[in-house]
Design a protein around this motif. Sequence first.
Motif, PDB file in Angstrom:
ATOM      1  N   PRO A  77      -5.791  -5.063   4.541  1.00  0.00           N
ATOM      2  CA  PRO A  77      -5.341  -4.290   5.716  1.00  0.00           C
ATOM      3  C   PRO A  77      -3.903  -4.583   6.130  1.00  0.00           C
ATOM      4  O   PRO A  77      -3.299  -3.801   6.868  1.00  0.00           O
ATOM      5  CB  PRO A  77      -6.315  -4.719   6.819  1.00  0.00           C
ATOM      6  N   ILE A  97     -11.933   4.502  13.558  1.00  0.00           N
ATOM      7  CA  ILE A  97     -10.938   3.486  13.230  1.00  0.00           C
ATOM      8  C   ILE A  97      -9.987   4.026  12.166  1.00  0.00           C
ATOM      9  O   ILE A  97     -10.240   5.064  11.554  1.00  0.00           O
ATOM     10  CB  ILE A  97     -11.613   2.198  12.697  1.00  0.00           C
ATOM     11  N   ASN A 120      -8.998  -0.474   8.319  1.00  0.00           N
ATOM     12  CA  ASN A 120     -10.148  -1.295   8.722  1.00  0.00           C
ATOM     13  C   ASN A 120     -11.344  -1.145   7.781  1.00  0.00           C
ATOM     14  O   ASN A 120     -12.308  -1.907   7.878  1.00  0.00           O
ATOM     15  CB  ASN A 120     -10.565  -0.948  10.152  1.00  0.00           C
TER      16      ASN A 120
END
Length: 435
Positions: free
Chosen positions: A93, A162, A166
Motif C-alpha cells: 500500500p 476504501i 487497502n
Amino acid sequence: MLDVLKNPTYKNLYLAQVIALLGTGLITIALALLAYDLAKDQAAQVLGIALAIKMIAYITVAPVASAFAERLPRKTVLITLDVIRALTALCLPFVTELWQIYILIFVLQSASAAFTPTFQAVIPDVLPEEKQYTKALSLSRLAYDLENIISPILAGLLLTLISYNNLFVGTCLGFVFSAFFVMKTTLPVGKAPPFKGVLNRIKQGSRIYFHTPRLKALFALNLAIASVSAMVIVNTVVIVQTVFQLSEHATTFAFGAFGLGSMLAALYLPRVLEQRPDKTVMLTGATLLCVCLFLGTFISNYSLLLALWLIMGVGYSVAQTPTGRLIRKSARPEDRTALFAAQFTYSHACWLLTYPLVGWLSSNIGIMFVFIPMAVIATIAIVIAYSIWPKNDAPQVSHHHDKLSPDHEHLLLKDEKGNHSHDYLIDEYHQKWPR
C-alpha cells in the motif's frame, strides 16, 4: 466430491489454500489498478513487466527452494513462507514508484515459488488413493475459480468503501490465516531421497520431466494455457477501462466471468476423468482455448467480452486441472517435490514468455489485434503436445534392462505374460523412456 473434506488433514490444508487464494485474488486486482493509476495507457506494459518479474522469481527460486524444503519439516517451511508473504503484502500500500512494485513482487513471489511445490507435494501423501486425489485436484481448481469470482466481487464491494491500496491488507490477512490453518494440521512425514547435493535434486526433477513423454506434452500445453491466461490477466483492465470506457467494477466482473467458467468445469471434471483419459480431456480444453483466442478479435462490446471470458475459463480449467494426476503417476513419492517444482518452473517459464509478449504487443499493435498472434502460438503448442503424447499412455510398460544381470531383483517384476513390466517411472534403473 466434497467427501474428501472428511479427511481432517486435507480439510485444514484446503482451508489454508482457499483463504490464501482469496488474498492473492485481491492483490491481483489491486496490482492491476495500481499499475493503471501509475501508468495509465501504458498499464498493460507495466503489468506485463511486473508479472514477468513474478515468473523470473518462480523459475529461479522454485527448484532451489524445493531441494532444501524436502529435507526440512514441511509445516515449518509452509508457515514461514506464509509469514514472509504476509509481511511483503503489507508493504505494497505504500508504493509510489514503479520500481518499488517490481522489488516487492519479486520478494512476494519468491516465497510463493517455495511454498506452492511443497504444498502440492504434500497432498498425494495425504490422499494416496487416485480417486480421492482427483477430487482434491478438482477442489483445488475450484478454490482458484472461487477466488476469481469471490475476490472480484469482494474487491468491488470494498472499493465502494476504501481505496484500492487497502486491498493489499486483505492479502496480508489471507496469508496470516493460511499459516494458522497449516499450524493446526499434522502433516505426514515425507520420504526424503538420499541427499546427493542441491544441484542433483534440481536436475532430477528436470530429468524426469523431459524424459517422460506425457510431461513433455504437458510442457507444450502449458504454453497454450499461458497464451490465454496472459491475455486475461494483462489485458482485461485495459480492454474494459480504455477500449470500452467502463469502470473498475466492470473490470472485476470480467475477471469474475473467467473464474465462473473455470469453476463450472471443475465441478464436472471428476466424473469426466473417470470415463476419459487425461490426454483427451486436456487436449480438448486446450483446443477450446485456441478457438476462443481466434474469436477474441471480433469482440465489439462488454457483453461479448464476458461471454468469451466465461468460455475461456471453462477451457482453462479442463486443460489445466488434471496436471497433478500426470505428476503423481510420473514419479516415485520421494521425487514428487522435485517434479512438482519442475512443473512449477517450466509452466511459469511459459508465462514469462507470454506476459511481457502480450504487454509489448498491446502497446505496439493495439489491444484487439493481440488475440491473433497468441492464438497462433497456442495452436502450434497444441499440435506439438498431440504429436508427443503417446497414443497408448498406459502406466505399465514392458521393457528390457540390458545392463542388469538376469537374476537382479528388479527383473522379478513381470506381467501375466512373463514380460518384465511395471509402472514405468524415470529413476535410477530407468533413465530414458523405452520406444
